[in-house]
Design a protein around this motif. Structure first.
Motif, PDB file in Angstrom:
ATOM      1  N   VAL A 209      69.617  14.829  48.608  1.00  0.00           N
ATOM      2  CA  VAL A 209      70.417  13.625  48.341  1.00  0.00           C
ATOM      3  C   VAL A 209      69.968  12.968  47.039  1.00  0.00           C
ATOM      4  CG1 VAL A 209      70.987  11.300  49.168  1.00  0.00           C
ATOM      5  CG2 VAL A 209      71.010  13.219  50.754  1.00  0.00           C
ATOM      6  N   VAL A 210      68.657  12.840  46.848  1.00  0.00           N
ATOM      7  CA  VAL A 210      68.128  12.239  45.616  1.00  0.00           C
ATOM      8  C   VAL A 210      68.559  13.057  44.403  1.00  0.00           C
ATOM      9  CG1 VAL A 210      66.008  11.739  44.322  1.00  0.00           C
ATOM     10  CG2 VAL A 210      66.201  11.077  46.724  1.00  0.00           C
ATOM     11  N   ALA A 211      68.421  14.386  44.511  1.00  0.00           N
ATOM     12  CA  ALA A 211      68.818  15.252  43.391  1.00  0.00           C
ATOM     13  C   ALA A 211      70.308  15.116  43.095  1.00  0.00           C
ATOM     14  CB  ALA A 211      68.460  16.700  43.709  1.00  0.00           C
ATOM     15  N   ASN A 212      71.120  15.067  44.148  1.00  0.00           N
ATOM     16  CA  ASN A 212      72.571  14.933  43.946  1.00  0.00           C
ATOM     17  C   ASN A 212      72.946  13.575  43.361  1.00  0.00           C
ATOM     18  OD1 ASN A 212      73.459  17.507  44.767  1.00  0.00           O
ATOM     19  ND2 ASN A 212      73.267  16.919  46.905  1.00  0.00           N
ATOM     20  N   ILE A 213      72.300  12.519  43.824  1.00  0.00           N
ATOM     21  CA  ILE A 213      72.553  11.189  43.248  1.00  0.00           C
ATOM     22  C   ILE A 213      72.200  11.211  41.762  1.00  0.00           C
ATOM     23  CG2 ILE A 213      71.777   8.778  43.195  1.00  0.00           C
ATOM     24  CD1 ILE A 213      71.593   8.936  46.276  1.00  0.00           C
ATOM     25  N   GLY A 214      71.061  11.830  41.433  1.00  0.00           N
ATOM     26  CA  GLY A 214      70.665  11.947  40.035  1.00  0.00           C
ATOM     27  C   GLY A 214      71.700  12.690  39.207  1.00  0.00           C
ATOM     28  N   GLY A 215      72.244  13.751  39.760  1.00  0.00           N
ATOM     29  CA  GLY A 215      73.286  14.502  39.060  1.00  0.00           C
ATOM     30  C   GLY A 215      74.514  13.661  38.787  1.00  0.00           C
ATOM     31  N   TRP A 216      74.912  12.861  39.777  1.00  0.00           N
ATOM     32  CA  TRP A 216      76.086  11.998  39.587  1.00  0.00           C
ATOM     33  C   TRP A 216      75.798  10.846  38.636  1.00  0.00           C
ATOM     34  CZ3 TRP A 216      80.775  13.486  40.458  1.00  0.00           C
ATOM     35  CH2 TRP A 216      81.007  14.504  41.371  1.00  0.00           C
ATOM     36  N   ILE A 217      74.575  10.337  38.662  1.00  0.00           N
ATOM     37  CA  ILE A 217      74.185   9.295  37.699  1.00  0.00           C
ATOM     38  C   ILE A 217      74.272   9.863  36.289  1.00  0.00           C
ATOM     39  CG2 ILE A 217      72.194   8.003  36.802  1.00  0.00           C
ATOM     40  CD1 ILE A 217      71.398   7.443  39.713  1.00  0.00           C
ATOM     41  N   TYR A 218      73.723  11.052  36.105  1.00  0.00           N
ATOM     42  CA  TYR A 218      73.735  11.691  34.789  1.00  0.00           C
ATOM     43  C   TYR A 218      75.169  11.901  34.311  1.00  0.00           C
ATOM     44  CZ  TYR A 218      72.301  14.720  30.966  1.00  0.00           C
ATOM     45  OH  TYR A 218      72.075  15.248  29.723  1.00  0.00           O
ATOM     46  N   SER A 219      76.004  12.433  35.196  1.00  0.00           N
ATOM     47  CA  SER A 219      77.398  12.713  34.836  1.00  0.00           C
ATOM     48  C   SER A 219      78.150  11.438  34.454  1.00  0.00           C
ATOM     49  CB  SER A 219      78.091  13.412  36.009  1.00  0.00           C
ATOM     50  OG  SER A 219      79.424  13.709  35.693  1.00  0.00           O
ATOM     51  N   ALA A 220      77.993  10.387  35.246  1.00  0.00           N
ATOM     52  CA  ALA A 220      78.688   9.123  34.947  1.00  0.00           C
ATOM     53  C   ALA A 220      78.175   8.508  33.652  1.00  0.00           C
ATOM     54  CB  ALA A 220      78.512   8.141  36.109  1.00  0.00           C
ATOM     55  N   ALA A 221      76.855   8.549  33.451  1.00  0.00           N
ATOM     56  CA  ALA A 221      76.285   7.992  32.225  1.00  0.00           C
ATOM     57  C   ALA A 221      76.727   8.791  31.003  1.00  0.00           C
ATOM     58  CB  ALA A 221      74.760   7.955  32.321  1.00  0.00           C
ATOM     59  N   ALA A 222      76.840  10.113  31.148  1.00  0.00           N
ATOM     60  CA  ALA A 222      77.301  10.947  30.036  1.00  0.00           C
ATOM     61  C   ALA A 222      78.745  10.607  29.676  1.00  0.00           C
ATOM     62  CB  ALA A 222      77.170  12.428  30.398  1.00  0.00           C
ATOM     63  N   GLY A 223      79.590  10.415  30.677  1.00  0.00           N
ATOM     64  CA  GLY A 223      80.977  10.019  30.411  1.00  0.00           C
ATOM     65  C   GLY A 223      81.044   8.664  29.726  1.00  0.00           C
ATOM     66  N   TRP A 224      80.233   7.750  30.191  1.00  0.00           N
ATOM     67  CA  TRP A 224      80.178   6.404  29.609  1.00  0.00           C
ATOM     68  C   TRP A 224      79.732   6.487  28.148  1.00  0.00           C
ATOM     69  CZ3 TRP A 224      79.070   1.805  33.111  1.00  0.00           C
ATOM     70  CH2 TRP A 224      79.042   0.600  32.403  1.00  0.00           C
ATOM     71  N   MET A 225      78.693   7.294  27.914  1.00  0.00           N
ATOM     72  CA  MET A 225      78.177   7.444  26.558  1.00  0.00           C
ATOM     73  C   MET A 225      79.231   8.041  25.625  1.00  0.00           C
ATOM     74  SD  MET A 225      74.821   9.476  25.249  1.00  0.00           S
ATOM     75  CE  MET A 225      73.667   8.122  25.247  1.00  0.00           C
ATOM     76  N   MET A 226      79.970   9.028  26.114  1.00  0.00           N
ATOM     77  CA  MET A 226      80.985   9.663  25.269  1.00  0.00           C
ATOM     78  C   MET A 226      82.058   8.659  24.858  1.00  0.00           C
ATOM     79  SD  MET A 226      81.937  12.261  23.556  1.00  0.00           S
ATOM     80  CE  MET A 226      81.191  13.775  24.148  1.00  0.00           C
ATOM     81  N   THR A 227      82.423   7.745  25.752  1.00  0.00           N
ATOM     82  CA  THR A 227      83.437   6.754  25.363  1.00  0.00           C
ATOM     83  C   THR A 227      82.940   5.873  24.229  1.00  0.00           C
ATOM     84  OG1 THR A 227      82.769   5.133  27.028  1.00  0.00           O
ATOM     85  CG2 THR A 227      84.505   6.696  27.650  1.00  0.00           C
TER      86      THR A 227
END
Length: 180
Positions: A4-22
């Protein structure tokens, strides 16, 4: 819990990457490329990774991949902190993280039967699936809160640092797997 921790981290990374790209380029193509490079590795590497998981030591493989994620995420967090990220380096590091996750997913899924007694296997698989779905909801929400409160580098640092907990659990799996 480690899953669960690893998956949450993956989703945090993905959302932050999308945010950064904008922040770099809000064009629909560039923003959508973040999701493409996040998902493409699963499409490309999940089947070969599943075959690999059947022939190698899953615990050791997970441990090596988690260390690799911590290193890659740490390098990226440093780059973000010193303002050295471009849209293309963002896409490259996101692809690298996605590749490691794609390589690791079959091993995480197939190790569950080794961690629980046979009579508890069905509830354990269900709990694992619930954990995956919970992380999909919690991860992006946490990313937004973390970015708003601490800046764009913070979620990447969190992913890099939190992986040490997953590494610790992965290292401990040896004793759990041998007892079952």
């Amino acid at each position: 819990m480690a899953s669960v921790v690893a998956n949450i981290g993956g989703w945090i990374y993905s959302a932050a990457a999308g945010w950064m790209m904008t922040g770099f380029d809000a064009s629909p193509l560039m923003v959508s490329l973040v999701q493409v490079v996040t998902s493409l590795p699963m499409f490309l590497f999940a089947l070969p990774a599943g075959a690999l998981a059947d022939i190698i030591d899953k615990r050791r493989f997970i441990l090596v991949l988690e260390i690799l994620v911590a290193i890659v995420a740490g390098l990226f967090a440093i780059m973000v902190s010193v303002d050295r990220v471009t849209p293309w380096t963002l896409l490259l590091f996101t692809f690298l993280i996605g590749t490691v996750e794609a390589l690791e997913a079959p091993s995480w899924q197939s190790i569950v039967p080794q961690l629980v007694p046979k009579q508890d296997l069905s509830p354990a698989i269900a709990a694992n699936s619930v954990g995956i779905n919970i992380s999909r909801a919690i991860g992006p929400a946490l990313a937004g809160v973390i970015i708003a409160g601490f800046g764009i580098a913070a979620p990447f640092w969190l992913v890099a640092i939190s992986n040490f907990g997953v590494i610790g659990v992965s290292a401990k799996l040896r004793t759990i797997v041998r007892r079952s």
